[in-house]
Design an enzyme around this catalytic site. Structure first.
Site, PDB file in Angstrom:
ATOM      1  N   LYS A   1       5.447  -8.998  -3.838  1.00  0.00           N
ATOM      2  CA  LYS A   1       5.962  -9.495  -2.557  1.00  0.00           C
ATOM      3  C   LYS A   1       7.367 -10.084  -2.694  1.00  0.00           C
ATOM      4  CE  LYS A   1       2.100 -10.069   0.388  1.00  0.00           C
ATOM      5  NZ  LYS A   1       2.073 -10.531   1.773  1.00  0.00           N
TER       6      LYS A   1
ATOM      7  N   GLY B   1      -3.082  -9.122   2.390  1.00  0.00           N
ATOM      8  CA  GLY B   1      -4.207  -9.022   3.314  1.00  0.00           C
ATOM      9  C   GLY B   1      -4.707 -10.375   3.756  1.00  0.00           C
ATOM     10  N   GLY B   2      -3.812 -11.360   3.803  1.00  0.00           N
ATOM     11  CA  GLY B   2      -4.202 -12.663   4.311  1.00  0.00           C
ATOM     12  C   GLY B   2      -4.701 -13.617   3.236  1.00  0.00           C
TER      13      GLY B   2
ATOM     14  N   ARG C   1       1.712   4.140   1.244  1.00  0.00           N
ATOM     15  CA  ARG C   1       0.531   5.018   1.346  1.00  0.00           C
ATOM     16  C   ARG C   1       0.376   5.433   2.793  1.00  0.00           C
ATOM     17  NH1 ARG C   1      -2.135   0.961   4.083  1.00  0.00           N
ATOM     18  NH2 ARG C   1      -1.936  -1.088   3.128  1.00  0.00           N
TER      19      ARG C   1
END
Lengths: 150, 454, 454, 150
Positions: B118, B164-165, B292
Site C-alpha cells: 500500500k 479489504g478493511g 486482476r
C-alpha cells in the site's frame, strides 16, 4: 455372504438424506456399495504431456491415508504431483505386484515443484496392482496402488 | 505473440465458470484445479479436465503455489488464469510461471510489486501526480502528530500490509493518537507480520469509484468507471456503471488519473484503479490498484460490449489491444447485485448447504454469472457469493426495473440468500435517486431493522 | 377488464417454463397440469403448484379437455394458457372455458372457427382480398380438371382437415389427376375423418414468411415478419426476423395483408398469418393463420423488445394494447435455432433419455428458452424440442456470429442433439447470404450426407 | 426382520443405474425402501377453492390400481377430478375407517366436468385411513384411502 439388516438400510437412508447426495459409499464386511449420481463423476482427462525424468533427490515422507475397497485397499495420493515408481530414472521400482508391504513401506515418490515426497503404504499386505503410471500427474486422493491387507 | 492452447484455471465458483465460458468461445481448452470440496462443482464438470489440488481448506488447495504450478505443468497447460482472490495478485505465482515457461494471465511480477504494497502504491501515485488522501507513512508518534496537525482530524491509521478493511483504526482526537498508533503497529505486526502503518485523513462521506484499465503495454485505455459505494463492512454488495451523478469534469479526472497511474508503473494487463470520491469537498483520492479482473467486471462489459476476460487473455498472449480510446463507447447503464448464500436475519451469517432449485432464465437485459445448478453444494469453506445478477438498460431506471423483475423471477432455494436485501435496495428511493455513498447501506440496514419498510 | 390472478398452464416443456417466467414477473400465480412423465420437470418445479392430469400419453393427459378444465377449476385458477400445440387452438377448450367462467388466453371460439378449417380460412382470405395460391376446392374430377387447366401444373392436392404437411399430394401431369384425386379423397377421409380436398398451384421455390399480429379487438397491429424457410419435412428448424432481402414493397404488402385478414375475421389475441413467398414470380400467397403464440415468437420479441406472452395475457384480461403501429420499432436482427433431442446421423430419430449436462450461460445477445437442467429426463412421448437458442445482433451477420459462439459454448449432453446441424447451417455460405427458400435445408442435408463439408 | 442379501443390493444398484434417478422405491417382505432426490418431489400446493356440493348423478365405475405400501395399500386416484366420499351431499359416505372392502367395493366418486366416475378399492381388506378430503381436487395417482390387505 453377509446380509444387510433393516437397520443397515436405515443407515444408508440417513447417509443419503443427511449428507452429500452425489455419491454414497458403504462398506460392510466384504460388501462394498457405491452410489454416484450420473454426470457427477470426475471430469474426463485431457491428455497429459510426457513427464520429465524422475529425479534422484532425497524425499520427505508423506503417509498415505488408506481407503478400504471390495477387492483390497487402495492407497490414495496424499497430495497432487508427479508420481514416480522408482527413486531415480533406471532404478528398480520401490515395489512391484506380489510384494509384501508394511505400513511404513515406501511405495513411490510424488514430486511437487522439485520437492520430493516419499509415499508410504499406510497398510500392511500384498501389492495386487500398480494403478498410477510412472512419471504422470496424480491428483490429490487418486488411487496409486492396490493392497490386499493381511 | 504466443497463442494459448490450454489454460489452467486456479480458482473456483462463478469466476471459474466465467473463464471457461470465454475459453470455449475462443476454442481454448481448460483445466480446472479444484479442492476436494469442489470436485463435483459446475466448473469441474464444464472444464475439459479437473484435477484435485488438495483438501477443502484453501490453504491446502487453492492457495498452494507449488501445487497449482505442478498441476498446470502436469496437465500440459501453457497458461494460468488466477481469477480474483486466492493467488490472483500473488507475486510468487507470477514468478513461478515465468520460471516454468507458463504464461501468467495477469500483470508482471514488477507490476504486482508496484501495487501490492500500500505504501509503495501511494508513493507511485504521488510520483504520477494522482491525488491522494492527505497523509503519509509514520514511524514514530512525533511524526504522526506532525502529520495530524497538517491534515486535521478525524484520521485513519492503516496497516501497510492490510486490505479489504482489515488493519484500520479511526482516530478522532489528538490525545488518542499515541495510544492508537502503538496499538495499530502491534496489531499490524501480529496480523500481517508487518508493523508498518500510515496515516490518512478520514473522509466521512465518500463514494467508492473505480476505473477499469486495459493495457497491452503500449496503449493504455480506460473502459469507464464503476461505482461500488453500496458496501457492507467494506464488502461490495451492489455495483454499477457508469457512476451516477458525477460531474463530467470529475469523471474525466478519474479516468485520466487512472491512466496516469497505470502508465507510471508501466502496467500491462487488465487492472482497476480505485478512488475515494469526497462528495463534500468535490475531490477524489487514489486508494489502490487491483491487478486482476474484478468481481464487478460484468457491469463494464455490459456498457462497453467488451469481453474483458478475452482481452485479458489476448494481452497475455502478447497481442496488441487493436483499439483506441475512441473505440470504447459506453452505452446505457448497468447494475450488478451480488447474490450471497447468507442469512440477512442472522447477521449475514454464511448459509452453506445444498441448493434445491437454481433457475436464472434468459430475460431481456439480464445476465447471470453463476456456478449454481439444481442440487449444487455450497461448501462452507469459501466465499458465500453464489451468483451475480447483472442488468443493462438504456437508462439507470430501466436497469433497476429489470433487476427488480429478475429478483422476482429467478429462484435460488435450499439455502438462505440476500435476495431480499437486493430487492429492498432496488426499491429504495434513495438508491433510485443515485449517487449514494458508503454510509448508505449501513443506514438502510438500520432502517430495515427498525421495522421501517426499506 | 378482469385482472388474472392465477393461470392454469395446459402445456409442458419450454413453453410452460416461458409462461411461468412472465407470470412471475407479473405477479400472477401458476398451476401447471402435467402428465405423470412430467411430474419432475422444471416447469412442475417452478410453478406454484403442479397437478398430474393423467398418464404419459398426451391423449390421456395434455389433450383431455375435461380434465384440464376440471383441474383449472379445482385449483382455483381464473384463466387457462394453452401454449402452442396440444389444445392451443382447440375450440372445445375455448368454449368450455367460456361456459365455466374461465378466461381462455387466446382468441374466441369464433376466431378459432374462422382459421381452423383450411377451406374456411381460404374463403376468408378471398373475402379480405388477401392473395391466395391460385386454386380452390373441388368435389369432382371434372371440377379438378377445369381448375387445373386454369391454374396450370404442377398442382398440389391438400386435405381440408390436414396440416403440418400431412394430407398433401403433388400432381405434375393432367393424366395423373383423376387417380391422385381419388386417392387423396379416400386418404383424407381415412386420416382426418373428412374427405374434403382442394387444389392449389404447387409453388416450386418458396419462402415461408409469417407476420406476427397483435389485436385487442380494436387496434390490430403487426410486430414485423419472421422467415421460417429453413425447414425439414415441414418442420421449422431455424427462424429469423426480419425476413432477409425482402423488397420493401413486398414486406409492407405482407404486413398489410396480415392485418387485413385479422381485421376481416375480427381477430382478437396474439396470432400469426403465414404466407408462402413465391420468389420466382415476386408474389406472396396466404397459407393459414395460427391462433396461438408460436414456437418462434422470441425472434419477434428480440427485435421489438415486446413480451408477447405478457401482451397475450393483457389482451385476455380485456386491456387495450395501449400502443400504435408507430410504437413498435424493429431493431437489429434475430435468429432462433431449435435444439432437438434427435440423432442427425440416424434419420433425425428422437433421442429421449436423461440429460447429464445442460449449460446455457448468459452471453451478450443470447437468449435461451429451455426446460433442461442437469439430470432432466426427456420422455419419449412428446416433441423432441428441448431448447431454443435465440441470438440478437445489430446486423444479421452479428446474430449469426453470436449463434456460432453460443453453439460452441453451450452444452447439452447425455442425449444426441441437432446442435451440429445448426453449426453447419450457421457456417454455410448460402444461409449466410440470406433469403433461402424451403428447398434449402434438404439440399444442405444432401450435401452433408455426400461427405461434402457443409 | 428380513435381511437383504448382496443380490438384493445388486438389484437396487441396477434399478438406480439403469432407470429414473430421481426416485427409487423398493419393497421386499415388510420392508419398504424409498429414495427420492431432494427437490424432485411434487410441487407444494396452492390453496384450492371450496368445492361445489357433491352431485347425485349415477356414476361410471373406474377400477383403481393398487400400490402396496409399508403400512398397508394405498388406493390411488385413477384420474384427476373432484373426489366425493358420498353418492350425494348429506348421504352417508361409501366407506369409513374400519370398514371391510372387497376389490369391487365403491370407495368414492371422482367428478370430471359433470361426469361421475365411481372408484373401486381394487384390493380386499380393512380401511385404515381416508386420505383425500371430500369435495377437493385429487390428482391422477394421488392416494385416496389406505387399506390393510387381508
Amino acid at each position: 455372504m453377509t446380509g444387510l439388516t433393516r437397520d443397515d438400510i436405515d443407515h444408508i437412508l440417513k447417509l443419503i438424506d443427511g449428507s452429500d447426495f452425489d455419491s454414497l459409499k458403504l462398506e460392510t464386511g466384504d460388501l462394498k456399495l457405491e452410489l454416484r449420481r450420473k454426470g457427477a463423476g470426475p471430469a474426463t482427462a485431457a491428455p497429459a504431456p510426457s513427464a520429465p525424468a524422475a529425479p534422484a533427490a532425497p524425499a520427505a515422507t508423506v503417509p498415505a491415508p488408506v481407503v478400504a475397497s471390495g477387492g483390497g485397499s487402495e492407497v490414495p495420493a496424499p497430495l497432487l504431483g508427479t508420481f514416480y515408481h522408482a527413486p531415480k530414472p533406471g532404478a528398480a521400482p520401490f515395489i512391484k505386484v506380489g510384494d509384501t508391504v508394511t505400513e511404513d513401506s515406501v511405495i513411490g515418490i510424488i514430486e511437487v515443484m522439485k520437492l520430493m515426497n516419499q509415499v508410504t503404504a499406510g497398510v500392511a499386505g500384498t501389492v495386487t496392482e500398480i494403478l498410477a503410471p510412472n512419471g504422470e500427474l496424480v491428483e490429490h486422493g487418486q488411487a496409486l496402488i492396490k493392497v490386499q491387507p493381511v | 505473440m504466443t497463442p494459448i492452447k490450454r489454460i489452467f484455471i486456479a480458482n473456483r465458483g462463478e469466476i471459474a465458470v466465467r473463464i471457461i465460458r470465454t475459453c470455449r468461445a475462443l476454442g481454448i481448452e481448460t483445466v480446472l484445479g479444484v479442492s476436494q470440496a469442489d470436485r463435483d462443482s459446475l466448473g469441474a464438470q464444464l472444464a475439459d479436465r479437473a484435477v484435485v489440488l488438495g483438501p477443502a481448506p484453501s490453504t491446502q488447495s487453492y492457495l498452494k503455489v507449488g501445487t497449482v504450478v505442478q498441476a498446470a505443468l502436469g496437465t500440459g497447460c501453457d497458461a494460468i488464469h488466477p481469477g480474483y482472490g486466492f493467488l490472483s495478485e500473488n507475486k510468487a505465482l507470477a514468478e513461478a510461471c515465468a520460471n516454468e515457461g507458463l504464461i501468467f494471465i495477469g500483470p508482471s511480477p514488477d507490476n504486482l510489486d508496484a501495487v501490492g504494497d500500500k505504501l509503495t502504491a501511494r508513493t507511485h501515485a504521488e510520483n504520477a501526480k494522482v491525488p491522494l488522501v492527505p497523509g503519509g507513512s509514520v514511524d514514530t508518534v512525533e511524526e504522526a502528530q506532525a502529520l495530524a496537525t497538517a491534515v486535521g482530524f478525524p484520521m485513519l491509521i492503516k496497516a501497510v500490509a492490510g486490505g479489504g478493511g482489515r488493519g484500520m483504526k479511526r482516530v478522532d482526537r489528538a490525545e488518542d493518537l499515541p495510544a492508537q498508533l502503538d496499538l495499530a503497529i502491534s496489531e499490524a505486526a501480529a496480523a500481517f507480520g508487518d508493523g508498518r502503518v500510515y496515516l490518512e485523513r478520514y473522509v466521512t462521506v465518500g463514494r467508492h469509484v473505480e476505473v477499469q484499465i486495459l493495457s497491452d503495454g503500449e496503449a493504455i485505455l480506460h473502459a469507464g468507471e464503476r461505482d461500488c459505494s453500496v458496501q457492507r463492512r467494506y464488502q461490495k454488495v451492489v455495483e454499477e456503471a457508469p457512476a451516477p451523478h458525477l460531474p463530467e469534469a470529475m469523471r474525466k479526472g478519474l479516468h485520466d488519473a487512472a491512466i496516469a497511474y497505470a502508465r507510471h508503473i508501466n502496467y500491462r494487463s487488465l487492472g482497476t484503479v480505485e478512488f475515494l470520491v469526497d462528495v463534500e469537498r468535490g475531490e477524489f483520492y487514489f486508494l489502490e490498484m487491483n491487478a486482476r479482473v474484478q468481481v464487478e467486471h460484468p457491469v463494464t462489459e455490459a456498457i462497453t460490449g467488451l469481453d474483458l476476460i478475452a482481452l485479458q487473455i489476448a494481452i497475455a498472449e502478447g497481442r496488441p489491444l487493436g483499439m483506441t480510446q475512441d473505440d470504447i463507447v459506453l452505452t446505457g447503464h448497468a447494475i450488478e447485485c451480488r447474490l450471497n448464500a447468507e442469512d440477512p436475519d442472522n447477521g449475514f451469517m454464511p448459509s452453506p448447504g445444498r441448493v434445491s432449485q437454481a433457475w436464472f432464465p434468459s430475460m431481456p437485459g439480464l445476465r447471470v454469472d453463476t456456478h449454481m445448478t439444481p442440487g449444487a453444494m455450497i461448501p462452507p469453506y469459501y466465499d458465500s457469493m453464489v451468483a451475480k445478477l447483472i442488468t443493462h438498460g438504456t437508462t439507470r431506471d430501466e436497469a433497476i426495473a429489470t433487476m427488480q423483475t429478475a429478483l422476482k423471477v429467478c429462484a435460488l432455494t435450499g439455502v438462505k440468500t440476500n435476495a431480499g436485501l437486493h430487492a429492498a435496495i432496488m426499491g429504495d428511493e434513495t438508491f433510485q435517486q443515485g449517487g449514494v455513498d458508503t454510509a448508505y447501506l449501513p443506514g438502510l440496514l438500520a432502517r430495515i431493522q427498525q421495522g421501517g419498510k426499506a
